[in-house]
Structures are given as structure tokens and as C-alpha cells.
Design a protein around this motif. Sequence first.
Motif, PDB file in Angstrom:
ATOM      1  N   ALA A 129      30.757   3.096  18.317  1.00  0.00           N
ATOM      2  CA  ALA A 129      31.177   1.701  18.172  1.00  0.00           C
ATOM      3  C   ALA A 129      32.696   1.578  18.204  1.00  0.00           C
ATOM      4  CB  ALA A 129      30.624   1.127  16.872  1.00  0.00           C
ATOM      5  N   GLU A 130      33.400   2.567  17.641  1.00  0.00           N
ATOM      6  CA  GLU A 130      34.865   2.527  17.674  1.00  0.00           C
ATOM      7  C   GLU A 130      35.385   2.606  19.101  1.00  0.00           C
ATOM      8  OE1 GLU A 130      38.630   5.000  15.772  1.00  0.00           O
ATOM      9  OE2 GLU A 130      36.798   6.062  16.314  1.00  0.00           O
ATOM     10  N   LEU A 131      34.848   3.537  19.857  1.00  0.00           N
ATOM     11  CA  LEU A 131      35.287   3.689  21.248  1.00  0.00           C
ATOM     12  C   LEU A 131      35.066   2.408  22.037  1.00  0.00           C
ATOM     13  CD1 LEU A 131      34.015   7.294  22.073  1.00  0.00           C
ATOM     14  CD2 LEU A 131      36.383   6.564  21.840  1.00  0.00           C
ATOM     15  N   LEU A 132      33.900   1.828  21.883  1.00  0.00           N
ATOM     16  CA  LEU A 132      33.572   0.644  22.658  1.00  0.00           C
ATOM     17  C   LEU A 132      34.386  -0.573  22.232  1.00  0.00           C
ATOM     18  CD1 LEU A 132      29.697   1.094  22.860  1.00  0.00           C
ATOM     19  CD2 LEU A 132      31.361   1.472  24.670  1.00  0.00           C
ATOM     20  N   ILE A 153      37.314  -0.659  20.597  1.00  0.00           N
ATOM     21  CA  ILE A 153      38.750  -0.514  20.830  1.00  0.00           C
ATOM     22  C   ILE A 153      39.073  -0.649  22.311  1.00  0.00           C
ATOM     23  CG2 ILE A 153      38.911   2.004  21.139  1.00  0.00           C
ATOM     24  CD1 ILE A 153      41.322   1.914  19.215  1.00  0.00           C
ATOM     25  N   LEU A 154      38.180  -0.161  23.165  1.00  0.00           N
ATOM     26  CA  LEU A 154      38.374  -0.332  24.608  1.00  0.00           C
ATOM     27  C   LEU A 154      38.231  -1.801  25.002  1.00  0.00           C
ATOM     28  CD1 LEU A 154      36.447   2.753  26.048  1.00  0.00           C
ATOM     29  CD2 LEU A 154      38.911   2.369  26.107  1.00  0.00           C
ATOM     30  N   VAL A 190      37.876  -7.452  15.848  1.00  0.00           N
ATOM     31  CA  VAL A 190      39.010  -8.278  15.397  1.00  0.00           C
ATOM     32  C   VAL A 190      40.141  -7.395  14.896  1.00  0.00           C
ATOM     33  CG1 VAL A 190      39.760  -9.987  13.703  1.00  0.00           C
ATOM     34  CG2 VAL A 190      37.539 -10.254  14.850  1.00  0.00           C
ATOM     35  N   PHE A 191      39.804  -6.362  14.121  1.00  0.00           N
ATOM     36  CA  PHE A 191      40.822  -5.454  13.604  1.00  0.00           C
ATOM     37  C   PHE A 191      41.595  -4.775  14.736  1.00  0.00           C
ATOM     38  CE2 PHE A 191      38.605  -4.905   9.296  1.00  0.00           C
ATOM     39  CZ  PHE A 191      39.562  -5.674   8.654  1.00  0.00           C
ATOM     40  N   TYR A 192      40.855  -4.293  15.737  1.00  0.00           N
ATOM     41  CA  TYR A 192      41.517  -3.593  16.843  1.00  0.00           C
ATOM     42  C   TYR A 192      42.369  -4.558  17.669  1.00  0.00           C
ATOM     43  CZ  TYR A 192      38.650   0.476  15.808  1.00  0.00           C
ATOM     44  OH  TYR A 192      38.067   1.556  15.182  1.00  0.00           O
ATOM     45  N   ALA A 193      41.908  -5.789  17.807  1.00  0.00           N
ATOM     46  CA  ALA A 193      42.720  -6.790  18.500  1.00  0.00           C
ATOM     47  C   ALA A 193      44.020  -7.029  17.746  1.00  0.00           C
ATOM     48  CB  ALA A 193      41.933  -8.094  18.648  1.00  0.00           C
ATOM     49  N   LEU A 194      43.944  -7.088  16.421  1.00  0.00           N
ATOM     50  CA  LEU A 194      45.150  -7.258  15.613  1.00  0.00           C
ATOM     51  C   LEU A 194      46.080  -6.059  15.764  1.00  0.00           C
ATOM     52  CD1 LEU A 194      43.633  -8.741  12.316  1.00  0.00           C
ATOM     53  CD2 LEU A 194      44.970  -9.941  14.066  1.00  0.00           C
ATOM     54  N   PHE A 195      45.496  -4.860  15.877  1.00  0.00           N
ATOM     55  CA  PHE A 195      46.313  -3.662  16.073  1.00  0.00           C
ATOM     56  C   PHE A 195      47.101  -3.743  17.377  1.00  0.00           C
ATOM     57  CE2 PHE A 195      46.524   0.433  18.326  1.00  0.00           C
ATOM     58  CZ  PHE A 195      47.449   1.085  17.536  1.00  0.00           C
ATOM     59  N   PHE A 196      46.437  -4.136  18.455  1.00  0.00           N
ATOM     60  CA  PHE A 196      47.121  -4.209  19.744  1.00  0.00           C
ATOM     61  C   PHE A 196      48.154  -5.329  19.771  1.00  0.00           C
ATOM     62  CE2 PHE A 196      43.258  -1.918  21.252  1.00  0.00           C
ATOM     63  CZ  PHE A 196      43.919  -0.789  21.699  1.00  0.00           C
ATOM     64  N   ILE A 197      47.869  -6.416  19.091  1.00  0.00           N
ATOM     65  CA  ILE A 197      48.863  -7.485  19.011  1.00  0.00           C
ATOM     66  C   ILE A 197      50.074  -7.015  18.209  1.00  0.00           C
ATOM     67  CG2 ILE A 197      49.326  -9.779  18.070  1.00  0.00           C
ATOM     68  CD1 ILE A 197      46.411 -10.489  18.725  1.00  0.00           C
ATOM     69  N   ALA A 227      47.598  -2.631  27.989  1.00  0.00           N
ATOM     70  CA  ALA A 227      47.165  -2.001  29.240  1.00  0.00           C
ATOM     71  C   ALA A 227      47.619  -0.546  29.307  1.00  0.00           C
ATOM     72  CB  ALA A 227      47.724  -2.782  30.427  1.00  0.00           C
ATOM     73  N   ALA A 228      48.849  -0.278  28.869  1.00  0.00           N
ATOM     74  CA  ALA A 228      49.360   1.096  28.874  1.00  0.00           C
ATOM     75  C   ALA A 228      48.537   1.974  27.936  1.00  0.00           C
ATOM     76  CB  ALA A 228      50.825   1.106  28.470  1.00  0.00           C
ATOM     77  N   TRP A 229      48.207   1.447  26.761  1.00  0.00           N
ATOM     78  CA  TRP A 229      47.382   2.215  25.831  1.00  0.00           C
ATOM     79  C   TRP A 229      46.006   2.492  26.432  1.00  0.00           C
ATOM     80  CZ3 TRP A 229      42.708   2.196  23.615  1.00  0.00           C
ATOM     81  CH2 TRP A 229      42.502   3.017  22.510  1.00  0.00           C
ATOM     82  N   LEU A 230      45.424   1.465  27.058  1.00  0.00           N
ATOM     83  CA  LEU A 230      44.081   1.594  27.630  1.00  0.00           C
ATOM     84  C   LEU A 230      44.034   2.674  28.706  1.00  0.00           C
ATOM     85  CD1 LEU A 230      41.184   0.515  27.928  1.00  0.00           C
ATOM     86  CD2 LEU A 230      42.070  -1.162  29.557  1.00  0.00           C
ATOM     87  N   VAL A 231      44.984   2.634  29.644  1.00  0.00           N
ATOM     88  CA  VAL A 231      44.992   3.614  30.730  1.00  0.00           C
ATOM     89  C   VAL A 231      45.257   5.018  30.181  1.00  0.00           C
ATOM     90  CG1 VAL A 231      46.109   4.308  32.875  1.00  0.00           C
ATOM     91  CG2 VAL A 231      45.721   1.876  32.400  1.00  0.00           C
ATOM     92  N   GLY A 232      46.197   5.124  29.240  1.00  0.00           N
ATOM     93  CA  GLY A 232      46.479   6.427  28.649  1.00  0.00           C
ATOM     94  C   GLY A 232      45.305   6.997  27.889  1.00  0.00           C
ATOM     95  N   PHE A 233      44.481   6.124  27.320  1.00  0.00           N
ATOM     96  CA  PHE A 233      43.333   6.569  26.535  1.00  0.00           C
ATOM     97  C   PHE A 233      42.202   7.072  27.423  1.00  0.00           C
ATOM     98  CE2 PHE A 233      39.346   5.793  24.241  1.00  0.00           C
ATOM     99  CZ  PHE A 233      39.597   6.461  23.047  1.00  0.00           C
ATOM    100  N   VAL A 234      41.954   6.391  28.530  1.00  0.00           N
ATOM    101  CA  VAL A 234      40.787   6.738  29.348  1.00  0.00           C
ATOM    102  C   VAL A 234      41.046   7.917  30.285  1.00  0.00           C
ATOM    103  CG1 VAL A 234      39.903   4.385  29.271  1.00  0.00           C
ATOM    104  CG2 VAL A 234      41.387   5.058  31.159  1.00  0.00           C
TER     105      VAL A 234
END
Length: 297
Positions: free
Chosen positions: A122-125, A127-128, A197-204, A232-239
Motif C-alpha cells: 500500500a505504501e508503494l502504490l 506514494i507513487l 493524503v500524508f504522502y501528498a503533503l510530503f511532496f508538497i 516528478a524528479a522523485w518519481l522517476v528516481g524512485f522507479v
Amino acid sequence: MKPVVRIAGVIVSLAAFAFVGRAIYRSLDGLQQQLVSPLFLFAVAGSVVAYAMILQVCGLAWHRLLTAIDYPSLGIGQALAIYGRTQIYKYLPGNVLHMLGRYRLARSAGASNKALAFAQIAELLTILLAAAGISALLARAVLANALQERGINDPTLVNILIVCGIAVLTIGATMIVRQRMAGTGLRAFGAVAVALVFYALFFIGSGLLLAALCKSISSAGGVPELIGIGAAAWLVGFVVPGAPGGLGVRETVLIAGLSIAGLPAAEATAVALGYRFVTTVGDALVAMVIMLLEFKK
């Protein structure tokens, strides 16, 4: 497919390192001036502390996912300590050791295998999905400009790419989560929503730190699109498989995105390097504080 994916990840990582190295070399004179700017250094120092605090939001999201299955196996303090202590492991080769370390420590602390498996998936999904949604919504103009530079000037195409990307990710997440959450009830779905919501707040929050670094040396770029570029940079670096903490890959996306947003090459490169310093030292700071507190007990 694992060897193929691993090789592809290595190739992408090497190409990213080459891009970053070329960017540093081409803007070396201006880069040196930006890196010693008092305002920029002050922004970097403040962002390290702020990032360490923002990181706790991710720990709270992970705790919420854990307790959705076997509440109350771990307290909030325990979960934050485990999460913060293992975050530094992601900088080791493989980019997965922080997840393995978190699983092992939480299992030793009393969390069940079912809860840990659910929390990990659930975390992976979530946060992505959070990263993809924020980058698509806030960095849309950057994507449109990038396509326009290549002779593709069609806003409809940009909208289709964004909608399709989010739709595919959402459908995939829903299917996998539904399979994994069979019999866990509505509490698990509620936990996923809260974690999102938490992960969205983290990225903001982390995106605002990126914007602060940018504004300390340049007035170019709007804050919303800078937040989107950071996500976007975090997303690409993560995958990208095998890139420790997205090293090299994240910087490549940041330099490219910030350049499109209007920052000169030297400023974009300085911000990318500064942001890497902020996130790495921020992760290390959290781990050091937690280990120090545990040592004193």
C-alpha cells in the motif's frame, strides 16, 4: 526479466550520471558562484532541518497503514523511530534495503507479517500515486513546454498523457490493493486514503523546500510548477531500479525540468545538487537523532 530490468536500470543510471557531470562541467564557473552564495547556503541549511521534520509525515503514513491490519502492534513513536532509522539505507546499492530493514525491525517489534506486507504494498502504490498526481497537476506547463521544444504543440496531447498516466496507475493500484486487502474491511481502505493524503503533503512540503532553494538564487519558475518538478524528479528516481536514493536520475530530471521552467543552467545545476544535499543529510540527521536517543535509553 530481473536481469534485463537491472541492466536497464544501470544503463539509465550511467546515462543520468553522464548528464549531470556534463551539466556541472558546462556551468562550472557560474556553479561555483551559486554554491557559495550566502543566501543559497542559508536556504540549504534551513531546508535540511525542515526536510527532517517533513519526513515524519511519511512515517505517520506508514504507521497508519500498519495499524489498519493489526492495531495496535506498534505505537507512533516506535513506527517513527523504525522509519527514520532505516531511511538512510536507501542510499546503499539496490535502493530497497530501507524497506527490508524496516520490515525486519518492525517484525521484531511485534508487527505481523500480514500487516507488514500490506503496509509495504500500500505504501508503494499510494506514494507513487501521490507523486504522479502532483507532478501531473502542477508540472503540466513544464511538460507542455518540453513537447513544444520538440515541435509538438498540442495541449490535448499533454492532457491525454497526464490522464492516461494517472488512470493506469490508479487502476493498477486499485486492483492490487483489493486483492491484498481481502477480508480486512473498510479500515484498510480508510488507511490507504489517509496515507495518500500524508504522502501528498510530503511532496508538497519537500517541493516547497525545492522552491526555496530556487528562489534563493533565481526568480524564475512559479512555486506550483517547482513543486510538480520536484515530485516528478522523485518519481522517476524512485522507479529506476538500482539507483540508490534515485542518485543521478533525480538530479537529471531536476536540471532538465528547472531549465525548462526558466532557470539558467548554472542555477538549475546548483539547485539540483543542493536539493540532493538537503535530502541526504536530512535522512542522515533523522537516523542519527534516533540512534542517539536509543543509545541514551
